[in-house]
Motif scaffolding. Structure first.
Motif, PDB file in Angstrom:
ATOM      1  N   ASP A  72       0.820  -1.215   0.000  1.00 15.64           N
ATOM      2  CA  ASP A  72       0.000   0.000   0.000  1.00 15.64           C
ATOM      3  C   ASP A  72       0.855   1.266   0.000  1.00 15.64           C
ATOM      4  OD1 ASP A  72      -2.376  -1.371  -0.099  1.00 15.64           O
ATOM      5  OD2 ASP A  72      -2.745  -1.256   2.069  1.00 15.64           O
ATOM      6  N   LEU A  73       1.948   1.239   0.749  1.00 11.96           N
ATOM      7  CA  LEU A  73       2.806   2.423   0.826  1.00 11.96           C
ATOM      8  C   LEU A  73       3.555   2.709  -0.479  1.00 11.96           C
ATOM      9  CD1 LEU A  73       4.283   2.061   4.410  1.00 11.96           C
ATOM     10  CD2 LEU A  73       2.670   3.780   3.601  1.00 11.96           C
ATOM     11  N   VAL A  76       0.026   2.740  -3.896  1.00  7.01           N
ATOM     12  CA  VAL A  76      -0.988   3.793  -3.858  1.00  7.01           C
ATOM     13  C   VAL A  76      -0.407   5.146  -4.262  1.00  7.01           C
ATOM     14  CG1 VAL A  76      -2.565   5.069  -2.345  1.00  7.01           C
ATOM     15  CG2 VAL A  76      -2.497   2.578  -2.255  1.00  7.01           C
ATOM     16  N   PRO A  77       0.736   5.590  -3.711  1.00 12.65           N
ATOM     17  CA  PRO A  77       1.289   6.874  -4.179  1.00 12.65           C
ATOM     18  C   PRO A  77       1.680   6.838  -5.657  1.00 12.65           C
ATOM     19  CG  PRO A  77       2.301   6.265  -2.106  1.00 12.65           C
ATOM     20  CD  PRO A  77       1.489   5.093  -2.559  1.00 12.65           C
ATOM     21  N   TRP A  78       2.239   5.716  -6.104  1.00 10.12           N
ATOM     22  CA  TRP A  78       2.626   5.598  -7.516  1.00 10.12           C
ATOM     23  C   TRP A  78       1.400   5.695  -8.424  1.00 10.12           C
ATOM     24  CZ3 TRP A  78       1.299   1.515 -10.845  1.00 10.12           C
ATOM     25  CH2 TRP A  78       1.904   1.548 -12.086  1.00 10.12           C
ATOM     26  N   ALA A  79       0.334   4.979  -8.070  1.00 12.29           N
ATOM     27  CA  ALA A  79      -0.879   4.989  -8.893  1.00 12.29           C
ATOM     28  C   ALA A  79      -1.530   6.368  -8.895  1.00 12.29           C
ATOM     29  CB  ALA A  79      -1.863   3.932  -8.390  1.00 12.29           C
ATOM     30  N   LEU A  80      -1.494   7.074  -7.775  1.00 12.27           N
ATOM     31  CA  LEU A  80      -2.091   8.404  -7.723  1.00 12.27           C
ATOM     32  C   LEU A  80      -1.237   9.450  -8.430  1.00 12.27           C
ATOM     33  CD1 LEU A  80      -3.431   8.442  -4.048  1.00 12.27           C
ATOM     34  CD2 LEU A  80      -4.758   8.197  -6.152  1.00 12.27           C
ATOM     35  N   ALA A  81       0.082   9.340  -8.320  1.00 13.29           N
ATOM     36  CA  ALA A  81       0.972  10.337  -8.932  1.00 13.29           C
ATOM     37  C   ALA A  81       0.947  10.268 -10.450  1.00 13.29           C
ATOM     38  CB  ALA A  81       2.395  10.153  -8.416  1.00 13.29           C
ATOM     39  N   TRP A  82       0.952   9.069 -11.022  1.00 13.25           N
ATOM     40  CA  TRP A  82       0.994   8.929 -12.475  1.00 13.25           C
ATOM     41  C   TRP A  82      -0.350   8.503 -13.066  1.00 13.25           C
ATOM     42  CZ3 TRP A  82       5.331   8.136  -9.541  1.00 13.25           C
ATOM     43  CH2 TRP A  82       6.445   8.885  -9.912  1.00 13.25           C
ATOM     44  N   GLU A  83      -1.381   8.571 -12.257  1.00 13.42           N
ATOM     45  CA  GLU A  83      -2.729   8.212 -12.696  1.00 13.42           C
ATOM     46  C   GLU A  83      -2.749   6.881 -13.447  1.00 13.42           C
ATOM     47  OE1 GLU A  83      -4.341  11.507 -14.833  1.00 13.42           O
ATOM     48  OE2 GLU A  83      -4.169  12.847 -13.122  1.00 13.42           O
ATOM     49  N   ALA A  84      -2.069   5.909 -12.870  1.00 14.42           N
ATOM     50  CA  ALA A  84      -1.954   4.593 -13.491  1.00 14.42           C
ATOM     51  C   ALA A  84      -3.248   3.802 -13.281  1.00 14.42           C
ATOM     52  CB  ALA A  84      -0.782   3.829 -12.892  1.00 14.42           C
ATOM     53  N   ALA A  92      -5.777  -7.192  -8.711  1.00 20.95           N
ATOM     54  CA  ALA A  92      -5.986  -8.319  -7.795  1.00 20.95           C
ATOM     55  C   ALA A  92      -5.327  -8.045  -6.443  1.00 20.95           C
ATOM     56  CB  ALA A  92      -5.443  -9.603  -8.404  1.00 20.95           C
ATOM     57  N   LEU A  93      -4.089  -7.518  -6.463  1.00 22.99           N
ATOM     58  CA  LEU A  93      -3.395  -7.214  -5.206  1.00 22.99           C
ATOM     59  C   LEU A  93      -4.095  -6.088  -4.444  1.00 22.99           C
ATOM     60  CD1 LEU A  93       0.328  -7.529  -6.318  1.00 22.99           C
ATOM     61  CD2 LEU A  93      -0.935  -9.042  -4.783  1.00 22.99           C
ATOM     62  N   SER A  94      -4.635  -5.126  -5.147  1.00 23.34           N
ATOM     63  CA  SER A  94      -5.375  -4.049  -4.487  1.00 23.34           C
ATOM     64  C   SER A  94      -6.642  -4.579  -3.841  1.00 23.34           C
ATOM     65  CB  SER A  94      -5.721  -2.944  -5.484  1.00 23.34           C
ATOM     66  OG  SER A  94      -4.544  -2.339  -5.958  1.00 23.34           O
ATOM     67  N   PHE A  95      -7.308  -5.523  -4.505  1.00 19.47           N
ATOM     68  CA  PHE A  95      -8.497  -6.140  -3.926  1.00 19.47           C
ATOM     69  C   PHE A  95      -8.133  -6.959  -2.692  1.00 19.47           C
ATOM     70  CE2 PHE A  95     -11.635  -9.572  -3.620  1.00 19.47           C
ATOM     71  CZ  PHE A  95     -12.783  -8.808  -3.462  1.00 19.47           C
ATOM     72  N   ILE A  96      -7.017  -7.677  -2.744  1.00 20.06           N
ATOM     73  CA  ILE A  96      -6.541  -8.445  -1.586  1.00 20.06           C
ATOM     74  C   ILE A  96      -6.226  -7.501  -0.427  1.00 20.06           C
ATOM     75  CG2 ILE A  96      -4.615  -9.846  -0.721  1.00 20.06           C
ATOM     76  CD1 ILE A  96      -4.618 -11.222  -3.499  1.00 20.06           C
ATOM     77  N   SER A  97      -5.594  -6.381  -0.738  1.00 22.53           N
ATOM     78  CA  SER A  97      -5.260  -5.400   0.285  1.00 22.53           C
ATOM     79  C   SER A  97      -6.522  -4.843   0.937  1.00 22.53           C
ATOM     80  CB  SER A  97      -4.450  -4.259  -0.328  1.00 22.53           C
ATOM     81  OG  SER A  97      -4.275  -3.222   0.586  1.00 22.53           O
ATOM     82  N   LEU A  98      -7.482  -4.471   0.121  1.00 18.24           N
ATOM     83  CA  LEU A  98      -8.740  -3.942   0.639  1.00 18.24           C
ATOM     84  C   LEU A  98      -9.452  -4.970   1.515  1.00 18.24           C
ATOM     85  CD1 LEU A  98     -11.010  -1.767   0.592  1.00 18.24           C
ATOM     86  CD2 LEU A  98     -11.902  -2.972  -1.395  1.00 18.24           C
ATOM     87  N   THR A  99      -9.486  -6.204   1.065  1.00 23.51           N
ATOM     88  CA  THR A  99     -10.130  -7.274   1.829  1.00 23.51           C
ATOM     89  C   THR A  99      -9.393  -7.536   3.135  1.00 23.51           C
ATOM     90  OG1 THR A  99     -10.857  -8.284  -0.234  1.00 23.51           O
ATOM     91  CG2 THR A  99     -10.906  -9.674   1.725  1.00 23.51           C
TER      92      THR A  99
END
Length: 112
Positions: A72-73, A76-84, A92-99
């Protein structure tokens, strides 16, 4: 409340002993012991719902939580900074993290 009831029981027991003799006090004491035993049995039956904080399972879940936190650390910043766009494995990993975090909040109420 528990201390107050204990004091009242003790005072009542002393009053019974002084007015009726020791035979009635024995009955009172037996009732108090039965109530204590019942309370202990209820506590034991409820304790199996809690997890030991020092158990291997709990330590493994905490280590997995550190890995998820690291993900997450960094992501998340990478995806927000470059709008990826999160596609494939990142999704899938983001869904696992959220769960994981959702379940972890709920399970933290059961940690003893």
């Amino acid at each position: 409340v528990k201390i107050r009831s204990h004091i009242l029981q003790r005072c009542s027991k002393e009053m019974i002993q002084s007015s009726l003799g020791t035979s009635a006090a024995g009955v009172w004491e037996g009732k108090a012991e039965d109530e204590d035993r019942h309370a202990q049995e209820q506590a034991r039956s409820f304790m199996h719902h809690f997890r030991d904080p020092n158990s291997r399972l709990n330590v493994a879940l905490e280590m997995f939580g550190l890995c998820v936190l690291g993900y997450d650390l960094t992501i998340v910043p990478w995806a927000l900074a470059w709008e990826a766009d999160l596609e494939g494995a990142l999704k899938a990993l983001s869904f696992i993290s959220l769960t994981f975090w959702t379940v972890d909040i709920c399970m933290s109420f059961l940690r003893g």
